[in-house]
Design a protein around this motif. Structure first.
Motif, PDB file in Angstrom:
ATOM      1  N   ASN A 147       0.828  -1.217   0.000  1.00  0.00           N
ATOM      2  CA  ASN A 147       0.000   0.000   0.000  1.00  0.00           C
ATOM      3  C   ASN A 147       0.861   1.265   0.000  1.00  0.00           C
ATOM      4  OD1 ASN A 147      -2.409  -1.466   0.045  1.00  0.00           O
ATOM      5  ND2 ASN A 147      -2.394  -1.616   2.280  1.00  0.00           N
TER       6      ASN A 147
ATOM      7  N   VAL B  73       0.854   4.122  -2.908  1.00  0.00           N
ATOM      8  CA  VAL B  73       0.597   5.536  -2.621  1.00  0.00           C
ATOM      9  C   VAL B  73       1.726   6.415  -3.164  1.00  0.00           C
ATOM     10  CG1 VAL B  73       0.367   7.238  -0.765  1.00  0.00           C
ATOM     11  CG2 VAL B  73      -0.869   5.076  -0.628  1.00  0.00           C
TER      12      VAL B  73
ATOM     13  N   LEU C  74       1.188   6.802  -6.816  1.00  0.00           N
ATOM     14  CA  LEU C  74       0.131   7.774  -7.109  1.00  0.00           C
ATOM     15  C   LEU C  74       0.614   9.203  -6.886  1.00  0.00           C
ATOM     16  CD1 LEU C  74      -3.099   6.118  -5.671  1.00  0.00           C
ATOM     17  CD2 LEU C  74      -2.285   6.188  -8.028  1.00  0.00           C
TER      18      LEU C  74
END
Length: 294
Positions: free
Chosen positions: A125, A129, A132
């Motif tokens: 995760n 992130v 992104l």
């Protein structure tokens, strides 16, 4: 006493008088069609004008007031284009760069999206992130260190310098991760029980099921790589590695003022491959819109 022969039963639909809708009921449909017609003219008008100008003479292309249809069709504008500049070489370079970059983006994004969606590993995760967040950084910020890196590797003015930096696609990873995250896990779980390993589940089950998504992303990727003018313009300065977009810039600087019709002919040729790709993958687009992109 007289008997009436008139039928008193219910009227059929054919015999019932047709009710006309009031004019106000047609207004939403008329406005909808008017908006669609205006949008069609705005989107396709410049393209139609470009194609028509490409068949005009140099004088007629710059005439005031302009003519809509050519008074004389000059098909030889397209042959002259290849005589003035090596557009065949430009086309070959663009096809090689766009196809290989698209293939690389689809493969790497498909595999990375599957890994982020279905494989459990530490820090997945956090890594996603960070990816992104990198998507928010404009290319103008990173192109200077990127060009310095390509120069240190000796990849300027080369095919690998035009292709390799374009293979990673954060947008593609995000789209495929969302697709696999929303995909039902029962089928993959059944193959896991049957003994299929990760690679077999990805290759035989998940990747074929993602065909509509692959087609849609391939179109987006190809169009982006075909029109990626800015990076190609700063990565090469030798004519043998020029793409069509850079060739059009060269043509504009040399012939744009006097032979505007040739510039429009080159622009028309630059658009044709994008149209061909859309026609080939239009079924995948329909499937993706109708439910493939869940």
């Amino acid at each position: 006493m007289t008997l009436s022969l008139e039928r008193t039963g219910p009227r059929t639909a054919a015999s019932a008088p047709r009710r006309h809708k009031p004019v106000a009921a047609h207004i939403p449909g008329i406005l909808r069609h008017a908006v669609l017609i205006v949008a069609t003219v705005l989107f396709f008008g410049p393209f139609v004008w470009m194609v028509l100008v490409s068949f005009k003479s140099a004088q007629e292309a710059l005439a005031v007031p302009p003519t809509f249809l050519p008074t004389e069709w000059h098909v030889d504008n397209y042959t002259r284009l290849f005589e003035i500049a090596p557009f065949g070489r430009f086309y070959l370079n663009t096809v090689v760069v766009a196809v290989l970059s698209t293939l690389g983006q689809v493969v790497t994004s498909l595999m990375a999206g599957y890994a982020f969606a279905r494989l459990k590993f530490r820090g997945s995760n956090v890594i996603f992130v960070v990816l992104l967040a990198a998507l928010m950084v404009p290319f103008e910020v990173v192109f200077t260190p990127l060009i310095s890196l390509l120069s240190s590797l000796g990849w300027l003015n080369s095919y690998q310098g035009l292709i390799v930096p374009n293979i990673p696609s954060i947008l593609g990873v995000f789209l495929f991760r969302q697709f696999f995250s929303n995909f039902p896990s029962e089928i993959e779980d059944a193959t896991r029980i049957d003994g299929a390993n990760v690679w077999q589940r990805f290759r035989l089950i998940m990747a074929p099921m993602a065909t509509p998504m692959i087609g849609s992303f391939a179109i987006l990727s190809f169009v982006y790589n075909w029109n990626n003018f800015f990076f190609q313009f700063i990565a090469v300065n030798r004519t043998e590695f020029f793409t069509v977009q850079i060739g059009l810039t060269l043509l504009q600087s040399q012939e744009g003022a006097s032979n505007f019709n040739l510039l429009m002919a080159g622009s028309t040729l630059a658009v044709i491959p994008v149209l061909i790709v859309f026609l080939l993958f239009q079924n995948q687009i329909v499937k993706a819109i109708s439910g493939g992109l869940r």
